[in-house]
Design a protein around this motif. Structure first.
Motif, PDB file in Angstrom:
ATOM      1  N   ALA A 131     114.970 164.139  59.514  1.00 37.97           N
ATOM      2  CA  ALA A 131     114.258 163.023  59.611  1.00 37.97           C
ATOM      3  C   ALA A 131     114.230 162.726  61.127  1.00 37.97           C
ATOM      4  O   ALA A 131     112.904 162.452  61.462  1.00 37.97           O
ATOM      5  N   ARG A 132     114.877 162.995  62.041  1.00 34.49           N
ATOM      6  CA  ARG A 132     115.076 162.717  63.530  1.00 34.49           C
ATOM      7  C   ARG A 132     114.113 163.821  64.135  1.00 34.49           C
ATOM      8  O   ARG A 132     113.455 163.629  65.092  1.00 34.49           O
ATOM      9  N   ILE A 133     114.126 165.261  63.561  1.00 38.19           N
ATOM     10  CA  ILE A 133     113.293 166.110  63.936  1.00 38.19           C
ATOM     11  C   ILE A 133     111.808 165.865  63.596  1.00 38.19           C
ATOM     12  O   ILE A 133     110.983 165.894  64.301  1.00 38.19           O
ATOM     13  N   LEU A 178     125.606 173.833  65.116  1.00 34.60           N
ATOM     14  CA  LEU A 178     125.933 172.464  65.581  1.00 34.60           C
ATOM     15  C   LEU A 178     127.089 172.082  64.833  1.00 34.60           C
ATOM     16  O   LEU A 178     127.349 172.431  63.750  1.00 34.60           O
ATOM     17  N   ARG A 179     127.750 170.954  64.946  1.00 34.35           N
ATOM     18  CA  ARG A 179     128.926 170.352  64.421  1.00 34.35           C
ATOM     19  C   ARG A 179     128.330 168.995  63.871  1.00 34.35           C
ATOM     20  O   ARG A 179     128.108 168.146  64.925  1.00 34.35           O
ATOM     21  N   THR A 180     128.826 168.449  62.805  1.00 34.60           N
ATOM     22  CA  THR A 180     128.386 167.124  62.512  1.00 34.60           C
ATOM     23  C   THR A 180     129.135 165.953  63.402  1.00 34.60           C
ATOM     24  O   THR A 180     128.661 164.931  63.663  1.00 34.60           O
ATOM     25  N   MET A 199     124.704 161.556  69.718  1.00 29.06           N
ATOM     26  CA  MET A 199     123.295 162.140  68.960  1.00 29.06           C
ATOM     27  C   MET A 199     122.408 162.472  70.089  1.00 29.06           C
ATOM     28  O   MET A 199     121.602 163.379  69.672  1.00 29.06           O
ATOM     29  N   LYS A 200     122.277 161.515  70.898  1.00 29.35           N
ATOM     30  CA  LYS A 200     121.071 161.919  72.048  1.00 29.35           C
ATOM     31  C   LYS A 200     121.204 163.379  72.463  1.00 29.35           C
ATOM     32  O   LYS A 200     120.456 163.930  72.556  1.00 29.35           O
ATOM     33  N   GLY A 201     122.693 163.571  72.870  1.00 24.24           N
ATOM     34  CA  GLY A 201     122.727 165.131  73.418  1.00 24.24           C
ATOM     35  C   GLY A 201     122.572 166.079  72.301  1.00 24.24           C
ATOM     36  O   GLY A 201     121.880 167.127  72.793  1.00 24.24           O
ATOM     37  N   LYS A 210     119.473 169.201  72.478  1.00 26.63           N
ATOM     38  CA  LYS A 210     119.642 170.752  72.113  1.00 26.63           C
ATOM     39  C   LYS A 210     118.667 170.922  71.219  1.00 26.63           C
ATOM     40  O   LYS A 210     118.121 172.076  71.190  1.00 26.63           O
ATOM     41  N   VAL A 211     118.513 170.297  70.059  1.00 33.05           N
ATOM     42  CA  VAL A 211     117.509 170.795  69.047  1.00 33.05           C
ATOM     43  C   VAL A 211     116.041 170.736  69.289  1.00 33.05           C
ATOM     44  O   VAL A 211     115.380 171.675  69.319  1.00 33.05           O
ATOM     45  N   TYR A 212     115.567 169.813  70.243  1.00 32.45           N
ATOM     46  CA  TYR A 212     114.134 169.731  70.698  1.00 32.45           C
ATOM     47  C   TYR A 212     113.894 170.730  71.552  1.00 32.45           C
ATOM     48  O   TYR A 212     112.824 171.444  71.652  1.00 32.45           O
TER      49      TYR A 212
END
Length: 295
Positions: free
Chosen positions: A55-57, A213-215, A222-224, A228-230
């Motif tokens: 959802a955040r992506i 990633l790790r949950t 979350m921001k960090g 990485k994801v973006y």
């Protein structure tokens, strides 16, 4: 098993250079249409935050929803055999017998990664792992197999017995990939054998094709993690946008788990011991001791 296995499938399309997605023109019945595959895949793992991460992506303006009725999960590669955000793709190889190259074999030489390799040239895969013991309890409560730590403990014992009985006379792959065995299990204990599945993917794709990633890190920072994801997906962003995405309410908060309370200590010890060898193997594969979940 290597990626040299030859697949009797159609040739890979000639992808267009001016699209981020793997896109091509298809001529069917005299009509030319633009067709595209997903730009990225969230491969797994179930009950590890894939829905929330997806959802955040998709909150980014450059990321379009697939529009499928199940939202992020299309089950194209796993359950239906043929999602961009389907967390079962990583591990659900249960219908491997349906693949022609596996006909008559006792265990597969071709699984989902091989099929995707035939289609994708340089895919982007995201995997988010969670401590497998915690993942199993969350999964158990979410699927409503039971509503108490006591019922969970009973079903974990039954699941371990079923898997151990299978592994006395079969390989680990045969047991974990068996649809018949999975149907007998009162808990989806097989998902937590992460290293077994990770080896399948790394036998086919380069390590650079995965953002892993790790949950626990996602929840703590979350921001960090989203940075990485973006960055991995090459999506532009600024701090204001990143903050707005972080402030989106969490998805799939399970009220049943809150009511059930924590799992029993003896259950945790049992599962930690079961998964330990596979986490040690995973940490070696990824060259990252964080995936031992020692703290």
């Amino acid at each position: 098993m290597t990626n040299k296995v030859l697949l009797r499938l159609k040739e890979r399309p000639a992808f267009l250079q001016n699209y981020k997605n793997p896109c091509w023109y298809s001529d069917e019945a005299g009509k030319r249409e633009l067709r595209c595959l997903p730009y990225y895949h969230i491969l797994g793992v179930s009950k590890s935050g894939t829905g929330d991460l997806s959802a955040r992506i998709r909150a980014h303006e450059d990321v379009l929803d697939c529009g499928y009725r199940l939202g992020k999960s299309m089950y194209y590669w796993s359950n239906a055999r043929y999602g961009d955000g389907t967390p079962t793709d990583f591990y659900r190889f249960h219908r491997w017998e349906d693949i022609p190259q596996n006909a008559g074999l006792t265990e597969p030489v071709v699984v989902t990664p091989h099929l995707m390799k035939h289609v994708y040239k340089d895919p982007k895969f995201i995997i988010i792992f969670r401590n497998p013991t915690d993942r199993l309890y969350s999964d158990y409560i979410f699927l409503n197999h039971g509503d108490s730590p006591q019922s969970f403990h009973k079903h974990v014992l039954q699941a371990i017995q079923i898997e151990e009985e299978c592994m006395r006379n079969n390989t680990v792959r045969q047991c974990l990939y068996s649809l018949d065995v999975s149907k007998q299990l009162p808990t989806r204990i097989f998902i937590g054998y992460y290293s077994v599945y990770m080896k399948e993917w790394l036998n086919v794709f380069r390590r650079e094709n995965f953002l892993i990633l790790r949950t626990e890190d996602y929840n703590h920072d979350m921001k960090g993690t989203l940075r990485k994801v973006y960055d991995y997906l090459k999506l532009n962003y600024n701090e204001e946008f990143l903050t707005s995405v972080v402030n989106i309410p969490h998805m799939h908060v399970t009220e049943r788990k809150r009511k059930a309370g924590p799992m029993l200590k003896e259950t945790r010890l049992l599962l930690d011991k079961l998964y330990r060898p596979y986490l040690e193997e995973l940490a070696v594969l990824l060259q990252d001791k964080r995936f031992l979940w020692l703290t």
